[in-house]
Design an enzyme around this catalytic site. Structure first.
Site, PDB file in Angstrom:
ATOM      1  N   ASP A 113      16.080 -10.957   1.184  1.00 55.69           N
ATOM      2  CA  ASP A 113      15.396 -11.935   2.031  1.00 55.69           C
ATOM      3  C   ASP A 113      16.026 -11.946   3.419  1.00 55.69           C
ATOM      4  OD1 ASP A 113      13.786 -14.158   2.705  1.00 55.69           O
ATOM      5  OD2 ASP A 113      14.046 -15.012   0.706  1.00 55.69           O
ATOM      6  N   ASP A 215      11.138 -13.925   5.670  1.00 55.91           N
ATOM      7  CA  ASP A 215      10.895 -15.359   5.671  1.00 55.91           C
ATOM      8  C   ASP A 215      10.116 -15.762   6.919  1.00 55.91           C
ATOM      9  OD1 ASP A 215      11.624 -18.048   4.490  1.00 55.91           O
ATOM     10  OD2 ASP A 215      12.577 -18.276   6.447  1.00 55.91           O
ATOM     11  N   GLU A 283       6.206 -13.610   4.416  1.00 60.46           N
ATOM     12  CA  GLU A 283       5.712 -14.934   4.033  1.00 60.46           C
ATOM     13  C   GLU A 283       4.902 -15.507   5.192  1.00 60.46           C
ATOM     14  OE1 GLU A 283       7.532 -19.343   2.890  1.00 60.46           O
ATOM     15  OE2 GLU A 283       8.510 -18.079   4.383  1.00 60.46           O
ATOM     16  N   HIS A 346      10.507 -20.534  -4.788  1.00 64.63           N
ATOM     17  CA  HIS A 346      11.582 -21.516  -4.644  1.00 64.63           C
ATOM     18  C   HIS A 346      11.204 -22.690  -3.746  1.00 64.63           C
ATOM     19  CE1 HIS A 346      11.784 -19.003  -1.125  1.00 64.63           C
ATOM     20  NE2 HIS A 346      12.578 -19.869  -0.542  1.00 64.63           N
ATOM     21  N   ASP A 347      10.069 -22.608  -3.066  1.00 68.55           N
ATOM     22  CA  ASP A 347       9.649 -23.662  -2.138  1.00 68.55           C
ATOM     23  C   ASP A 347       8.526 -24.542  -2.679  1.00 68.55           C
ATOM     24  OD1 ASP A 347      11.425 -23.202  -0.048  1.00 68.55           O
ATOM     25  OD2 ASP A 347      10.142 -21.705   0.893  1.00 68.55           O
TER      26      ASP A 347
END
Length: 549
Positions: A113, A215, A283, A346-347
């Site tokens: 990431d 990200d 993302e 994870h969000d």
């Protein structure tokens, strides 16, 4: 950049396939919560090494590891203070090399990431930039003069609530932060910043990584004129990016992200990837134009290979009409765009809880996912059918949840530790006290409890991924005749063979007609119904998968 990374000495080198990413299944590891190897209650790289066999046995093609870089951990690693080192809580660079070596031995690619839109305010770049307006890194972050009355330069809002601008008394200017105030935004309009970030990518590629998850890829550039964002009518607000209680949803983020200059930077990034046969998945955080931006960033073969929009991460359960609309919009934006679909990460609240799914519905959605055109991301624990963990206010670690509790409980409920066994309170995650609690409802769903059980969620996911591997048309073929009839979504995958797929996303029994021709049912282990006389009856949450003879 402070140093160069050594060329990887890893003897286990996967086949040099520049298209390995197309249709791949990527398993996301949240390292704090995957496996602790030293008893401090925090997952680490050594723990990942010890559990990679599970991912290989699942049938994934690659892993994506959320940030493990040096960080003050205000946002749990998404606030980087050194892009080219490992935070001591996770281990060392040598431990990371061990992850790469073991993953490659098991046939797994490794993606990491990269957080390129912002750094921690403790990064040396920012420490220098904030000293004054004339230092060598003065232009490395987005600084702006206040308005004459001393207020911020425009109306931009932070994803985490409140103004996106923070006053800095050293420079007597505001600095932009799209997230926490301790996460200042880099100024990618400044060429040296771009080169420094490309050097970061090179550092990790030389260490043997196979690609990156990028990200907030559409946040890299802000409007150079800092124009105000327009307001967004209430009826158009979507809480897929931020919770409804957050004023972030009151704006159309026309100027604070999604800027056209990003396309040229992504071309530069792709040029760095190509010599290594590496791939990137971005993302795309945008509630209004996510699909169109995804198409823009992945089309043409000269930018990133994949992006995932939020269409399947949103609070509303995916329905048959929504599936049709999603693919129609994507096709209209760019026929060659390549999505990377995911239900959970994870969000977000885990999709089992977010969509209020039964076991039958969860299995149906897993089967649907592996039949879609695109690549896939699975979030750790998804293969176990883990629901969102219910945490109390005093158990929270996430600043986002702490800010908006109780209307929004933050992201910790999706970040609790992986459960490996049932017979201890931490699920085999740690011998110490876990950084987030393991909740009792998760323990019966452990890997050990589900392994060898034919009807388990884990067995279903393994069978679903095996089906995708066994039929290359599901990985790379075209997706045609996408239609919705009531709750039933159906389509054909064509290319190297042809497969018809129909999914009943509802509670009522229905009958489905197959396309003309002779078809043989496949996927019996996934509950696929027998085909007869060109028609099939689908019970609630039923599926039909059939191969043309």
């Amino acid at each position: 950049m402070e140093r160069e990374g050594p060329e990887s000495e890893n003897p286990a080198v996967l086949a040099a396939d520049p298209e390995w990413w197309r249709g791949a299944v990527i398993y996301q590891i949240y390292p704090r919560s995957y496996q602790d190897s030293n008893g401090d209650g925090i997952g680490d790289l050594g723990g990942i090494v010890s559990r990679l066999d599970h991912i290989a046995s699942l049938g994934a093609d690659a892993i994506w590891i959320s940030p493990f870089f040096t960080s003050p951990m205000k946002d749990f690693g998404y606030d980087v203070s050194d892009y080219c080192d490992v935070d001591p809580m996770f281990g060392t660079l040598a431990d990371f090399d061990a992850v790469v070596e073991r993953a490659h031995d098991l046939g797994l690619r490794v993606m990491i990431d990269l957080v390129l839109s912002h750094t921690s305010d403790q990064h040396p770049w920012f420490a220098e930039s904030r000293k004054d307006r004339t230092n060598p890194k003065a232009d490395w972050y987005v600084w702006a003069e206040p308005k004459p009355d001393g207020t911020p330069p425009n109306n931009w809002l932070s994803v985490f609530g409140g103004s996106a601008w923070e006053w800095d008394g050293r420079r007597e200017q505001y600095v932009l932060h799209n997230f926490l105030t301790s996460q200042p935004d880099l100024n990618l309009h400044h060429e040296p910043v771009q080169e420094a970030l490309l050097d970061v990518a090179r550092f990790w590629l030389k260490r043997g990584v196979d690609g990156f998850r990028l990200d907030t890829i559409n946040f890299y550039f802000a409007d150079k004129y800092l124009r105000d964002n327009p307001s967004l009518p209430k009826e158009l607000r979507n809480d897929s990016i931020a919770p409804s209680v957050n004023p972030y949803n009151h704006q159309l983020h026309l100027f604070s992200k999604n800027q056209p200059e990003n396309l040229e930077f992504l071309r530069k990034f792709r040029a760095v990837l190509n010599p290594y046969n590496a791939a990137a998945v971005g993302e795309v955080g945008d509630a209004q134009r996510g699909l169109e931006i995804m198409a823009e960033y992945t089309s043409g073969g000269d930018k990133v290979q994949m992006c995932y929009p939020f269409e399947m991460l949103q609070p509303t359960r995916l329905t048959a009409p929504m599936l049709v609309e999603t693919f129609a919009r994507m096709r209209a934006a760019a026929p060659d765009a390549w999505p990377c679909w995911s239900y959970s990460n994870h969000d977000t609240v885990r999709h089992v809880s977010r969509w209020h799914l039964t076991d039958a519905a969860t299995k149906l959605y897993a089967t649907l996912l592996v039949t879609l055109r695109g690549s896939l991301c699975l979030y750790q624990g998804e293969e176990l059918g883990l629901p969102e963990a219910e945490l109390q206010r005093d158990e929270l670690q996430d600043p986002y949840g702490i800010q908006f509790w109780p209307e929004f409980k933050g992201r910790d409920g999706a970040r609790t530790p992986m459960v490996w066994v049932t017979d201890n309170a931490s699920g085999g995650f740690t011998s110490g006290k876990p950084w987030l609690p393991v909740k009792a409802p998760h323990l019966p769903l452990s890997v050990a409890a589900q392994t060898g059980e034919p009807a388990s969620m884990l067995s279903h996911y393994r069978a679903a991924l095996a089906l995708r591997r066994a039929h290359p048309v599901l990985r790379t073929g075209a997706m045609q005749d996408i239609s919705a009839t009531g709750d039933v979504a159906s389509f054909r995958r064509s290319g190297d063979g042809e497969i018809f797929c129909a999914f009943n996303l509802g509670d009522a029994t229905t009958e489905v007609a197959l396309p003309a021709g002779k078809w043989t049912a496949i996927g019996a282990e996934l509950g696929s119904q027998t085909v007869g006389n060109g028609r099939v009856t689908l019970g609630p949450w039923g599926v039909c998968l059939a191969k043309r003879d």
